[in-house]
Design a protein around this motif. Sequence first.
Motif, PDB file in Angstrom:
ATOM      1  N   THR A  95       0.804  -1.221   0.000  1.00 47.70           N
ATOM      2  CA  THR A  95       0.000   0.000   0.000  1.00 47.70           C
ATOM      3  C   THR A  95       0.838   1.273   0.000  1.00 47.70           C
ATOM      4  N   GLY A  96       2.126   1.154  -0.234  1.00 46.27           N
ATOM      5  CA  GLY A  96       2.952   2.345  -0.347  1.00 46.27           C
ATOM      6  C   GLY A  96       3.243   3.032   0.974  1.00 46.27           C
ATOM      7  N   GLY A  97       3.335   2.255   2.059  1.00 49.87           N
ATOM      8  CA  GLY A  97       3.703   2.834   3.341  1.00 49.87           C
ATOM      9  C   GLY A  97       2.721   2.576   4.464  1.00 49.87           C
ATOM     10  N   GLY A  98       1.603   1.943   4.174  1.00 50.82           N
ATOM     11  CA  GLY A  98       0.634   1.657   5.227  1.00 50.82           C
ATOM     12  C   GLY A  98      -0.781   1.971   4.792  1.00 50.82           C
ATOM     13  N   CYS A  99      -1.702   1.830   5.712  1.00 51.72           N
ATOM     14  CA  CYS A  99      -3.099   2.133   5.428  1.00 51.72           C
ATOM     15  C   CYS A  99      -3.289   3.643   5.321  1.00 51.72           C
ATOM     16  N   TYR A 100      -4.441   4.044   4.782  1.00 53.51           N
ATOM     17  CA  TYR A 100      -4.673   5.472   4.574  1.00 53.51           C
ATOM     18  C   TYR A 100      -6.160   5.752   4.478  1.00 53.51           C
ATOM     19  N   GLY A 101      -6.520   7.031   4.679  1.00 54.75           N
ATOM     20  CA  GLY A 101      -7.906   7.446   4.542  1.00 54.75           C
ATOM     21  C   GLY A 101      -8.826   6.661   5.445  1.00 54.75           C
ATOM     22  N   LEU A 102      -9.953   6.252   4.904  1.00 54.41           N
ATOM     23  CA  LEU A 102     -10.872   5.374   5.615  1.00 54.41           C
ATOM     24  C   LEU A 102     -10.521   3.941   5.261  1.00 54.41           C
ATOM     25  N   THR A 103      -9.906   3.249   6.205  1.00 57.65           N
ATOM     26  CA  THR A 103      -9.527   1.849   6.021  1.00 57.65           C
ATOM     27  C   THR A 103     -10.479   0.976   6.829  1.00 57.65           C
ATOM     28  N   THR A 104     -10.981  -0.070   6.204  1.00 55.49           N
ATOM     29  CA  THR A 104     -11.846  -1.027   6.889  1.00 55.49           C
ATOM     30  C   THR A 104     -11.138  -2.369   6.966  1.00 55.49           C
ATOM     31  N   VAL A 105     -11.110  -2.961   8.155  1.00 55.95           N
ATOM     32  CA  VAL A 105     -10.601  -4.319   8.314  1.00 55.95           C
ATOM     33  C   VAL A 105     -11.784  -5.183   8.712  1.00 55.95           C
ATOM     34  N   ALA A 106     -12.033  -6.221   7.920  1.00 55.10           N
ATOM     35  CA  ALA A 106     -13.212  -7.052   8.109  1.00 55.10           C
ATOM     36  C   ALA A 106     -12.814  -8.510   8.299  1.00 55.10           C
ATOM     37  N   GLY A 107     -13.683  -9.260   8.958  1.00 59.30           N
ATOM     38  CA  GLY A 107     -13.413 -10.673   9.164  1.00 59.30           C
ATOM     39  C   GLY A 107     -14.481 -11.307  10.025  1.00 59.30           C
TER      40      GLY A 107
ATOM     41  N   TYR B 246     -17.941   0.266  -0.183  1.00 59.69           N
ATOM     42  CA  TYR B 246     -18.076   1.230  -1.283  1.00 59.69           C
ATOM     43  C   TYR B 246     -17.500   2.596  -0.919  1.00 59.69           C
ATOM     44  N   LYS B 247     -17.362   2.860   0.371  1.00 57.36           N
ATOM     45  CA  LYS B 247     -16.903   4.164   0.820  1.00 57.36           C
ATOM     46  C   LYS B 247     -15.436   4.176   1.246  1.00 57.36           C
ATOM     47  N   SER B 248     -14.881   3.005   1.512  1.00 59.31           N
ATOM     48  CA  SER B 248     -13.520   2.940   2.046  1.00 59.31           C
ATOM     49  C   SER B 248     -12.475   3.211   0.970  1.00 59.31           C
ATOM     50  N   ASP B 249     -11.346   3.756   1.408  1.00 64.54           N
ATOM     51  CA  ASP B 249     -10.189   3.900   0.532  1.00 64.54           C
ATOM     52  C   ASP B 249      -9.426   2.590   0.440  1.00 64.54           C
ATOM     53  N   LEU B 250      -9.487   1.813   1.523  1.00 65.20           N
ATOM     54  CA  LEU B 250      -8.722   0.567   1.604  1.00 65.20           C
ATOM     55  C   LEU B 250      -9.533  -0.433   2.425  1.00 65.20           C
ATOM     56  N   CYS B 251      -9.619  -1.669   1.941  1.00 65.44           N
ATOM     57  CA  CYS B 251     -10.312  -2.736   2.671  1.00 65.44           C
ATOM     58  C   CYS B 251      -9.375  -3.920   2.855  1.00 65.44           C
ATOM     59  N   VAL B 252      -9.264  -4.376   4.084  1.00 69.06           N
ATOM     60  CA  VAL B 252      -8.441  -5.533   4.419  1.00 69.06           C
ATOM     61  C   VAL B 252      -9.353  -6.610   4.992  1.00 69.06           C
ATOM     62  N   LYS B 253      -9.193  -7.842   4.528  1.00 68.54           N
ATOM     63  CA  LYS B 253     -10.028  -8.941   5.010  1.00 68.54           C
ATOM     64  C   LYS B 253      -9.161 -10.012   5.663  1.00 68.54           C
ATOM     65  N   ILE B 254      -9.603 -10.467   6.834  1.00 72.09           N
ATOM     66  CA  ILE B 254      -8.896 -11.508   7.573  1.00 72.09           C
ATOM     67  C   ILE B 254      -9.790 -12.750   7.610  1.00 72.09           C
ATOM     68  N   CYS B 255      -9.277 -13.866   7.108  1.00 75.51           N
ATOM     69  CA  CYS B 255     -10.053 -15.112   7.047  1.00 75.51           C
ATOM     70  C   CYS B 255      -9.349 -16.196   7.845  1.00 75.51           C
ATOM     71  N   LYS B 256     -10.108 -16.883   8.692  1.00 72.98           N
ATOM     72  CA  LYS B 256      -9.532 -17.964   9.484  1.00 72.98           C
ATOM     73  C   LYS B 256      -9.207 -19.168   8.610  1.00 72.98           C
ATOM     74  N   ASP B 257      -8.121 -19.850   8.952  1.00 77.30           N
ATOM     75  CA  ASP B 257      -7.727 -21.071   8.254  1.00 77.30           C
ATOM     76  C   ASP B 257      -8.592 -22.227   8.756  1.00 77.30           C
ATOM     77  N   ASP B 258      -9.190 -22.963   7.838  1.00 75.09           N
ATOM     78  CA  ASP B 258     -10.091 -24.056   8.220  1.00 75.09           C
ATOM     79  C   ASP B 258      -9.357 -25.199   8.912  1.00 75.09           C
ATOM     80  N   GLN B 259      -8.079 -25.361   8.611  1.00 75.77           N
ATOM     81  CA  GLN B 259      -7.323 -26.485   9.146  1.00 75.77           C
ATOM     82  C   GLN B 259      -6.574 -26.159  10.432  1.00 75.77           C
ATOM     83  N   ASN B 260      -6.148 -24.900  10.563  1.00 76.67           N
ATOM     84  CA  ASN B 260      -5.331 -24.510  11.714  1.00 76.67           C
ATOM     85  C   ASN B 260      -5.909 -23.239  12.332  1.00 76.67           C
TER      86      ASN B 260
END
Length: 337
Positions: A117-129, A284-298
Amino acid sequence: MPFHENGKARGYLEMLNDIPLADRPEFASTIPDMKAFEDSLLEAGCPLNEIDQLITELEFYRSPNSKVDDPAVELMRVLSESIRIPDENSAIDLLESTLESRKPRFKTGLASLDQMTGGGCYGLTTVAGDAKAGKTLFAFSTAVEAALSPEAWKVVYFNAELDRNEAIMAVIRKCEGKIPPELGERMTLITPDYTFQPRDAISRIREAIELGDEKVLVVLDSINALIDLSSDGSGDEVIDYWSAAALWRNFAVRATKNSGGRIAFLAVSETNRAGGIKGAALEYKSDLCVKICKDDQNPTLVDIDVMLSRSTPSGPLGTFYRDWLNCKFKQCDNTFK
């Protein structure tokens, strides 16, 4: 009519904005009792968002150390204007994202994400999971990294997920057992436990900001819990869930865009059944969206993806180990090149 006798908050704001910046501190000091002044506006039935905007500006100008050209004054002006209720055809949905690449970055501590991302998150960042995927771990880690970075972000963390002691322990673990003095100066932890809306957040943010602050990171953990607090009906106002969601979303979007990213947001959100971001149209409004998904096996592993970045590449970052004891993620592979 003298300023402190007028009954309309909007009239006060228009009057204040017509006064040259250099004369505003003297003008604001003519109000002898700010609490009584605010009460009079409430009794007159002035809209709460207009009262908040006016009080925010006046308190800055009344400060004995006030410098009208201080960057913090501009930050507070943007914050106060960000909760103005938009018209039906408001430009809030028409604002162009033309300056994303210039928006200040805040580091996350994940080298691959910061690189992509060129140095980190920015603007309105959403982290979802999903639940227990590590969203709050990501948020606390990022908050500490941003506050301690050379960019020295002032961080205001709204924690609606953990009790206060758990939140403090997460920060301590991230700092390897001891909180540095500069973190205590740069990061404010707020745990709301009653009806809480964006105007309440602005009040707490302005308490945290000091003259000289140039950038503010506001963490909403989680935005879903804050929406619930806004709409639970335990206060004087009762609003429905979707109206509350729109209030928080528009507050974050306006503040971010109108400040050029110097007021940034990290919004923690749950995912819905379809795997998208839950409610508030955040994707739709975020500048950056990050998604965290759990591993099914571990259960100790997660996959982290940059779902969306309006000015940089996006894509999978790889698999990470959730190091709860040290409040950080450790990369297990090198998916991102």
